[in-house]
Write a protein that holds these residues in place. Structure first.
Motif, PDB file in Angstrom:
ATOM      1  N   ASP A  53     -10.550  24.232 -31.690  1.00 11.14           N
ATOM      2  CA  ASP A  53     -11.561  24.377 -32.747  1.00 11.14           C
ATOM      3  C   ASP A  53     -11.754  23.088 -33.535  1.00 11.14           C
ATOM      4  O   ASP A  53     -12.138  23.118 -34.709  1.00 11.14           O
ATOM      5  CB  ASP A  53     -11.166  25.507 -33.701  1.00 11.14           C
ATOM      6  N   LEU A  54     -11.490  21.948 -32.928  1.00 13.36           N
ATOM      7  CA  LEU A  54     -11.647  20.673 -33.619  1.00 13.36           C
ATOM      8  C   LEU A  54     -13.110  20.452 -34.013  1.00 13.36           C
ATOM      9  O   LEU A  54     -14.027  20.860 -33.302  1.00 13.36           O
ATOM     10  CB  LEU A  54     -11.188  19.530 -32.712  1.00 13.36           C
ATOM     11  N   SER A  55     -13.301  19.802 -35.162  1.00 16.74           N
ATOM     12  CA  SER A  55     -14.661  19.476 -35.606  1.00 16.74           C
ATOM     13  C   SER A  55     -15.259  18.411 -34.692  1.00 16.74           C
ATOM     14  O   SER A  55     -14.563  17.511 -34.218  1.00 16.74           O
ATOM     15  CB  SER A  55     -14.646  18.968 -37.046  1.00 16.74           C
ATOM     16  N   ILE A  56     -16.568  18.521 -34.462  1.00 14.93           N
ATOM     17  CA  ILE A  56     -17.253  17.637 -33.521  1.00 14.93           C
ATOM     18  C   ILE A  56     -18.446  16.997 -34.214  1.00 14.93           C
ATOM     19  O   ILE A  56     -19.188  17.664 -34.937  1.00 14.93           O
ATOM     20  CB  ILE A  56     -17.720  18.422 -32.285  1.00 14.93           C
ATOM     21  N   LEU A  57     -18.645  15.713 -33.966  1.00  8.29           N
ATOM     22  CA  LEU A  57     -19.817  14.996 -34.476  1.00  8.29           C
ATOM     23  C   LEU A  57     -20.623  14.502 -33.281  1.00  8.29           C
ATOM     24  O   LEU A  57     -20.154  13.681 -32.495  1.00  8.29           O
ATOM     25  CB  LEU A  57     -19.391  13.806 -35.347  1.00  8.29           C
ATOM     26  N   VAL A  58     -21.835  15.027 -33.141  1.00 10.28           N
ATOM     27  CA  VAL A  58     -22.716  14.653 -32.029  1.00 10.28           C
ATOM     28  C   VAL A  58     -23.673  13.576 -32.518  1.00 10.28           C
ATOM     29  O   VAL A  58     -24.408  13.774 -33.495  1.00 10.28           O
ATOM     30  CB  VAL A  58     -23.501  15.869 -31.501  1.00 10.28           C
ATOM     31  N   LEU A  59     -23.669  12.449 -31.836  1.00  9.36           N
ATOM     32  CA  LEU A  59     -24.480  11.296 -32.232  1.00  9.36           C
ATOM     33  C   LEU A  59     -25.562  11.046 -31.194  1.00  9.36           C
ATOM     34  O   LEU A  59     -25.328  11.200 -29.988  1.00  9.36           O
ATOM     35  CB  LEU A  59     -23.587  10.056 -32.364  1.00  9.36           C
ATOM     36  N   GLY A  60     -26.737  10.654 -31.655  1.00  7.22           N
ATOM     37  CA  GLY A  60     -27.803  10.351 -30.706  1.00  7.22           C
ATOM     38  C   GLY A  60     -29.153  10.293 -31.382  1.00  7.22           C
ATOM     39  O   GLY A  60     -29.345  10.824 -32.482  1.00  7.22           O
ATOM     40  N   GLU A  61     -30.095   9.643 -30.717  1.00 12.91           N
ATOM     41  CA  GLU A  61     -31.449   9.540 -31.246  1.00 12.91           C
ATOM     42  C   GLU A  61     -32.101  10.924 -31.304  1.00 12.91           C
ATOM     43  O   GLU A  61     -31.647  11.873 -30.653  1.00 12.91           O
ATOM     44  CB  GLU A  61     -32.293   8.624 -30.355  1.00 12.91           C
ATOM     45  N   SER A  62     -33.168  11.034 -32.076  1.00 12.80           N
ATOM     46  CA  SER A  62     -33.918  12.290 -32.138  1.00 12.80           C
ATOM     47  C   SER A  62     -34.438  12.642 -30.743  1.00 12.80           C
ATOM     48  O   SER A  62     -34.937  11.780 -30.015  1.00 12.80           O
ATOM     49  CB  SER A  62     -35.103  12.165 -33.107  1.00 12.80           C
ATOM     50  N   GLY A  63     -34.303  13.919 -30.387  1.00 10.32           N
ATOM     51  CA  GLY A  63     -34.827  14.383 -29.113  1.00 10.32           C
ATOM     52  C   GLY A  63     -33.882  14.246 -27.946  1.00 10.32           C
ATOM     53  O   GLY A  63     -34.258  14.551 -26.806  1.00 10.32           O
ATOM     54  N   THR A  64     -32.633  13.813 -28.170  1.00 11.16           N
ATOM     55  CA  THR A  64     -31.704  13.637 -27.051  1.00 11.16           C
ATOM     56  C   THR A  64     -30.984  14.925 -26.677  1.00 11.16           C
ATOM     57  O   THR A  64     -30.303  14.982 -25.642  1.00 11.16           O
ATOM     58  CB  THR A  64     -30.658  12.548 -27.366  1.00 11.16           C
ATOM     59  N   GLY A  65     -31.085  15.971 -27.512  1.00  7.38           N
ATOM     60  CA  GLY A  65     -30.472  17.248 -27.158  1.00  7.38           C
ATOM     61  C   GLY A  65     -29.180  17.549 -27.885  1.00  7.38           C
ATOM     62  O   GLY A  65     -28.297  18.221 -27.347  1.00  7.38           O
ATOM     63  N   LYS A  66     -29.070  17.097 -29.134  1.00  6.48           N
ATOM     64  CA  LYS A  66     -27.823  17.303 -29.886  1.00  6.48           C
ATOM     65  C   LYS A  66     -27.538  18.788 -30.115  1.00  6.48           C
ATOM     66  O   LYS A  66     -26.388  19.238 -30.009  1.00  6.48           O
ATOM     67  CB  LYS A  66     -27.890  16.538 -31.221  1.00  6.48           C
ATOM     68  N   GLU A  67     -28.583  19.567 -30.442  1.00 10.03           N
ATOM     69  CA  GLU A  67     -28.352  20.999 -30.652  1.00 10.03           C
ATOM     70  C   GLU A  67     -27.985  21.695 -29.341  1.00 10.03           C
ATOM     71  O   GLU A  67     -27.195  22.652 -29.338  1.00 10.03           O
ATOM     72  CB  GLU A  67     -29.581  21.662 -31.272  1.00 10.03           C
ATOM     73  N   LEU A  68     -28.512  21.213 -28.213  1.00  9.27           N
ATOM     74  CA  LEU A  68     -28.152  21.800 -26.926  1.00  9.27           C
ATOM     75  C   LEU A  68     -26.676  21.596 -26.623  1.00  9.27           C
ATOM     76  O   LEU A  68     -26.021  22.470 -26.039  1.00  9.27           O
ATOM     77  CB  LEU A  68     -28.998  21.187 -25.813  1.00  9.27           C
ATOM     78  N   ALA A 102     -24.268  16.868 -36.488  1.00  6.55           N
ATOM     79  CA  ALA A 102     -25.035  15.928 -35.664  1.00  6.55           C
ATOM     80  C   ALA A 102     -25.870  15.029 -36.550  1.00  6.55           C
ATOM     81  O   ALA A 102     -26.257  15.415 -37.667  1.00  6.55           O
ATOM     82  CB  ALA A 102     -25.943  16.684 -34.694  1.00  6.55           C
ATOM     83  N   THR A 103     -26.135  13.838 -36.061  1.00  3.87           N
ATOM     84  CA  THR A 103     -26.979  12.909 -36.816  1.00  3.87           C
ATOM     85  C   THR A 103     -27.571  11.854 -35.889  1.00  3.87           C
ATOM     86  O   THR A 103     -26.991  11.540 -34.844  1.00  3.87           O
ATOM     87  CB  THR A 103     -26.178  12.200 -37.927  1.00  3.87           C
ATOM     88  N   ASN A 104     -28.732  11.345 -36.274  1.00  3.92           N
ATOM     89  CA  ASN A 104     -29.315  10.205 -35.579  1.00  3.92           C
ATOM     90  C   ASN A 104     -29.143   8.927 -36.404  1.00  3.92           C
ATOM     91  O   ASN A 104     -29.679   7.883 -36.061  1.00  3.92           O
ATOM     92  CB  ASN A 104     -30.801  10.441 -35.276  1.00  3.92           C
ATOM     93  N   LYS A 105     -28.382   9.021 -37.491  1.00  2.00           N
ATOM     94  CA  LYS A 105     -28.132   7.877 -38.374  1.00  2.00           C
ATOM     95  C   LYS A 105     -26.762   7.265 -38.105  1.00  2.00           C
ATOM     96  O   LYS A 105     -25.877   7.914 -37.549  1.00  2.00           O
ATOM     97  CB  LYS A 105     -28.247   8.307 -39.832  1.00  2.00           C
ATOM     98  N   HIS A 106     -26.593   6.024 -38.535  1.00  2.00           N
ATOM     99  CA  HIS A 106     -25.315   5.328 -38.398  1.00  2.00           C
ATOM    100  C   HIS A 106     -24.509   5.596 -39.666  1.00  2.00           C
ATOM    101  O   HIS A 106     -24.699   4.955 -40.695  1.00  2.00           O
ATOM    102  CB  HIS A 106     -25.556   3.832 -38.212  1.00  2.00           C
TER     103      HIS A 106
END
Length: 483
Positions: free
Chosen positions: A165-180, A283-287
């Motif tokens: 159950d570790l916390s996860i940070l999904v990084l990527g540009e908008s539209g790359t499928g972070k919610e998927l 998730a974020t598309n920011k640095h």
């Protein structure tokens, strides 16, 4: 109803066993896994699977050894071979051993699960257990599509976090499928029977974020007519996806940090904390490190969220997945009742040269529009160019077929100009000697030297392909695609 059955997955990579096993269980199959030939043999003494999925390179030997005997003893068993070698020899051996399917690594999960469904459908149809066409129907697809090396690394990371159950940070540009990615982790993980709740920080007014996240009591503010549970309570026992976390106000960040530390939520206007048990995926598309330097994001919250980072590549960084994705979206549109469309060769070439600033979301939107608006069943490069922004295609771009036609015409004119007085010349064979080796090289490089797949793409049999390779002095093992 699509066929389900029992599957044995044999691979020495635990991550592959986990993600393949969970994907198949999600579709209703009973699955067991093994990591070696010895474990495979021990399991099959007491377990009779309908489908055997086995890697070739196993710690205690060649996974193909014994497959023919297994099939001879169990004629109803379908065998799917996986291999990272992707050589001619492996493909030929898989076919000779009687394998139902051969999939080179990296493989796409959807492709593998479809192969299992096809194997079960074929088996049951032969046994008269299903009505015609029933076994061929694919299960609902998994949320992620792609077989590029970049996506394979994403799959491996997902496999490693399914059992915790570790916390996860999904990084990527908008539209790359972070919610998927978040949905895949939830649907394949331990919390799949509980809610998956998503909230987009950028889509909620700043003054309402805390009320949305933590809930509020009656009378807490104007319009609060009754106690309302926040996203944390709604996701109880499941997964809370915090999208665009970089847009979260600092004051809300402070309160979120307290919740993550204590595991308790207090509603806006309330005083009694409520214990919550959720998995956090942000998730974020920011640095975020840059936002920390600018005092716009809490460093301690960043460390809380960034336990397991997953970086999603932009579509332009995984171009080998573009056509796979485009066809996937067209197929999904057809399953939803829209006219079935296919892509012409010049259209696929144009899809590959476009830079896709909107990533997978832009590609999906384009395929949906084509499915709805195009009157033609075959999408050509001309149709596609009319859908793309004017600046998307270079002014001097011409479809490959146009370039080829010009090149052949120029070659023919030059040969005729110098050789018109030579009646015994064989221009047909001369042209083939120029073009055919190039075609063979490109096709074999694309399929990583796999002659079975190359022959299928070329529309010739394997013996013909072997003879052509010998005639031109081409070595298929040296034609593997090197990234």
């Amino acid at each position: 109803m699509a066929a389900t059955g029992t599957v044995l997955v044999v691979d020495d990579d635990p991550a592959i066993c986990v993600v393949v096993g969970e994907a198949l269980r999600r579709q209703g199959h009973k699955v067991k896994t093994a990591g070696s030939i010895r474990e495979r043999a021990a399991l099959m003494d007491s377990f009779t699977p309908d489908v055997l999925i086995t890697d070739v390179m196993l710690p205690d030997g060649d996974g193909l050894e014994g497959v023919a005997d297994i099939i001879a003893d169990r004629p109803a068993l379908s065998v799917i071979i996986l291999s990272a070698q992707n050589t001619l020899n492996t493909a030929i051996r898989a076919t000779e051993k009687g394998a139902f399917e051969y999939l080179p690594k990296p493989f796409d999960l959807n492709e593998l699960t479809r192969a299992v469904s096809d194997a079960l459908g074929t088996r049951q149809a032969e046994n008269g257990e299903v009505e015609e066409g029933e076994g061929a129907l694919p299960h609902d697809g998994l949320p992620l599509v792609g077989r590029s090396p970049a996506m394979q690394e994403v799959y491996r990371t997902i496999a490693r976090v399914l059992s915790n159950d570790l916390s996860i940070l999904v990084l990527g540009e908008s539209g790359t499928g972070k919610e998927l990615v978040a949905e895949a982790i939830h649907s394949l993980g331990q919390r799949r029977t509980k809610p998956f709740v998503a909230i987009n920080m950028a889509a909620i007014p700043r003054e309402l974020i805390e009320a949305e996240l933590f809930g509020y009591e009656k009378g807490a503010f104007t319009g609060a007519h009754a106690r309302t549970a926040g996203k944390f309570e709604q996701a109880q026992g499941g997964t809370l996806f915090l999208d665009e976390i970089g847009d979260m106000p600092m004051e809300a960040q402070t309160r979120l940090l307290r919740v993550l530390q204590s595991g308790e939520v207090t509603t806006v206007g309330g005083s009694k904390p409520v214990r919550v048990n959720v998995r956090i995926i942000a998730a974020t598309n920011k640095h975020l490190p840059q936002l920390i330097e600018e005092n716009r994001f809490r460093q301690d919250l960043y460390y809380r969220l960034n336990v397991v980072p997953i970086s999603l590549p932009a579509l332009r960084e995984r171009r080998e997945d573009v056509i796979l994705l485009a066809r996937h979206f067209l197929e999904r549109a057809a399953q939803e009742g829209l006219p079935r469309k296919t892509l012409a060769d010049d259209a696929t070439q144009l899809l590959m040269v476009y830079h896709w600033p909107g990533n997978v979301r832009e590609l999906q939107n384009m395929m949906q529009r084509l499915a709805v608006l195009s009157r033609e069943n075959v999408i050509t490069g001309e149709i596609l160019r009319n859908m793309l922004p004017l600046e998307a295609v270079p002014a001097d771009y011409a479809a490959p077929a146009d370039h080829l036609a010009h090149a052949v015409r120029d070659w023919a004119r030059r040969q005729l100009g110098v050789g018109i007085g030579q009646p015994n010349r064989n221009l047909h064979d001369d042209l083939l000697a120029v073009i055919e080796p190039i075609l063979l090289q490109e096709v074999l490089a694309t399929v990583d030297g796999n002659q079975i797949r190359a022959a299928g793409l070329l529309g010739i049999n394997r013996n013909t392909l072997r003879k052509k390779l010998t005639d031109y002095g081409l070595d298929p093992l040296q034609l593997r695609l090197i990234d």
